[in-house]
Design an enzyme around this catalytic site. Sequence first.
Site, PDB file in Angstrom:
ATOM      1  N   GLY A 135       0.988  -1.092   0.105  1.00 45.20           N
ATOM      2  CA  GLY A 135       0.067   0.185  -0.229  1.00 45.20           C
ATOM      3  C   GLY A 135       1.156   1.511  -0.398  1.00 45.20           C
ATOM      4  O   GLY A 135       0.525   2.494  -0.026  1.00 45.20           O
ATOM      5  N   GLY A 136       1.576   0.918   0.046  1.00 47.35           N
ATOM      6  CA  GLY A 136       2.762   2.342  -0.267  1.00 47.35           C
ATOM      7  C   GLY A 136       3.089   3.106   0.824  1.00 47.35           C
ATOM      8  O   GLY A 136       3.535   4.270   0.782  1.00 47.35           O
ATOM      9  N   SER A 212       5.438  -5.776  -1.732  1.00 53.14           N
ATOM     10  CA  SER A 212       5.255  -4.644  -2.199  1.00 53.14           C
ATOM     11  C   SER A 212       5.911  -3.802  -0.625  1.00 53.14           C
ATOM     12  O   SER A 212       7.610  -3.495  -0.714  1.00 53.14           O
ATOM     13  CB  SER A 212       3.919  -3.424  -2.671  1.00 53.14           C
ATOM     14  OG  SER A 212       4.376  -2.365  -2.615  1.00 53.14           O
ATOM     15  N   ALA A 213       5.346  -2.314  -1.079  1.00 53.68           N
ATOM     16  CA  ALA A 213       5.562  -1.518   0.522  1.00 53.68           C
ATOM     17  C   ALA A 213       5.970  -2.585   1.480  1.00 53.68           C
ATOM     18  O   ALA A 213       7.046  -2.773   2.526  1.00 53.68           O
ATOM     19  CB  ALA A 213       5.091  -0.574   1.011  1.00 53.68           C
ATOM     20  N   ASP A 317       6.193  -4.256 -14.113  1.00 52.01           N
ATOM     21  CA  ASP A 317       6.963  -3.810 -13.154  1.00 52.01           C
ATOM     22  C   ASP A 317       7.544  -3.042 -12.754  1.00 52.01           C
ATOM     23  O   ASP A 317       8.520  -3.344 -13.379  1.00 52.01           O
ATOM     24  CB  ASP A 317       6.937  -4.284 -11.812  1.00 52.01           C
ATOM     25  CG  ASP A 317       6.764  -4.086 -10.709  1.00 52.01           C
ATOM     26  OD1 ASP A 317       6.668  -2.930 -10.027  1.00 52.01           O
ATOM     27  OD2 ASP A 317       7.196  -4.953  -9.265  1.00 52.01           O
ATOM     28  N   HIS A 347       2.457  -4.624 -11.272  1.00 54.72           N
ATOM     29  CA  HIS A 347       2.922  -4.760  -9.699  1.00 54.72           C
ATOM     30  C   HIS A 347       1.761  -5.031  -8.862  1.00 54.72           C
ATOM     31  O   HIS A 347       0.301  -4.331  -9.058  1.00 54.72           O
ATOM     32  CB  HIS A 347       3.484  -2.934  -9.796  1.00 54.72           C
ATOM     33  CG  HIS A 347       4.013  -2.625  -8.097  1.00 54.72           C
ATOM     34  ND1 HIS A 347       5.390  -3.285  -7.292  1.00 54.72           N
ATOM     35  CD2 HIS A 347       3.171  -2.553  -7.078  1.00 54.72           C
ATOM     36  CE1 HIS A 347       5.343  -3.217  -6.408  1.00 54.72           C
ATOM     37  NE2 HIS A 347       4.584  -2.772  -6.044  1.00 54.72           N
TER      38      HIS A 347
END
Length: 363
Positions: A135-136, A212-213, A317, A347
Site C-alpha cells: 500500500g505504498g 510491495s511496501a 512492474d 505490480h
Amino acid sequence: MMIVFKHSTMMPFFSFTHYKSFWRSSIAFAFAFAFFLTFLLIANSLTLQTQSTTIPCNKDPYKELNLIPNPNGTVTRPNKPPQSPPAPDPNLNTLVLSKDLSINQSKSTWARVYLPRVALDHSSKLPLLVFFHGGGFIFLSAASTIFHDFCFNMANDVVAVVASIEYRLAPEHRLPAAYEDAVEALQWIKTNRDDWLTNYVDYSNVFLMGSSAGGNIAYNAGLHAAAVDENQIPKIQGLILVQPFFSGTRRTGSELRLENEPHLALCANDALWELSLPVGVDRDHEYCNPTAGNGPARMGMIKRRGWWVLVTGCGGDPLVDRQVQLVRLMQRKGVRVVGHFTPGDYHGVQDRDPLKARELYGW
C-alpha cells in the site's frame, strides 16, 4: 535487456507435503535455483539505463492516488477499501480461523493471526509467516479484504500460521515507524502467551514476508531484527520479498519504459516516497534505495545470520530493475538469495489475482 525466468508458474518455494518439510524444501529449491540465477544474471546483464534528471509530472499525483493533502502534513483518504472481519469461532465452517490480537494499544498496532483448521487435530507445530501488507506505506490495512483473502488462502494452502501485522501508516507516521512496529511485532510474538501462538507455532521456523511496501518493511525489519539480541525475537529463517517497493533518484530502464503503467505510475511512485520518507531526505536514503549509502554494508547482517532471501518480480512492474539490482548486490555480498522474475503481469498482481498468489507459494 530485462532478466526474466520464463516459467509459467513459480517453483514451489513454500510447497511441502507435510509442514515439517517446509524449510528442507526451501533449501533444496534454493540450491537448485541459485546457480541458474547466477548464470542468467551474468548472461543477461540488465541494461540499467539511468538518468538523474527529474521527469516532469503532468498529472496531479495526489489526485491519481485519491489523496487530499492537509496543511498539517497529514492526508485525507476519501475512499476506504473493503475490509473483512476475523473469524475466530472454531464452530464456523471455515478452513482457516482468524483473530485479531493487540500489539501496542498506544500505537494502534495489532496482528491478525490465521490458523489452519487442520492444526487443531495435530500436536506438531507449524511454521510462522509474519506478513506485512502493501500500500505504498500510505494505504490499506491488515484487515483489508485483498490481504485478508491472500493470508487466508496462504495459511490454508501452505499449512502454516500467518501473522499479518497492522503497522502505522505515513505520512502521519513516516519511516522508520513501520520498521519499528515490525520489530516490536516480532518481540511481541516471542513473548505473547496467546494459545494459538504458543500451541501451534514453531518459534524456530519463522519467515518475514511482505508484498510491495510490505516487502520493503520485511527487508528493513529484517535488518533491524538482525541487530537485536537473538533471544528477543523468534528464530528467523529467511525473508520473502514479493515485488518489494524500492526506488532511487536515478531512473532505471524499467521505470522509464513503464512510466505511465496504470498500477504504479512514476509520478505516483515519487509521491508515495515523498510522503513516506523522513522529511528532508531523497530517494537515495537507504530506506528507499538499499544499494545506496550504508545499505550494502548492512546486508552483511543478513549473511551473518545465515538467512535465505527470496525476491520475486515481473516484467510489467516498473520496479523490476530495482529488484534485480537488489538480488545482484546480495549475491556479491554473499547472501543466500534466490530471485524469481517472470514476464508480463504488473505490480501487485499476486494481491489481486488468486491464481498468481497460488503460483507464488505453490500448492
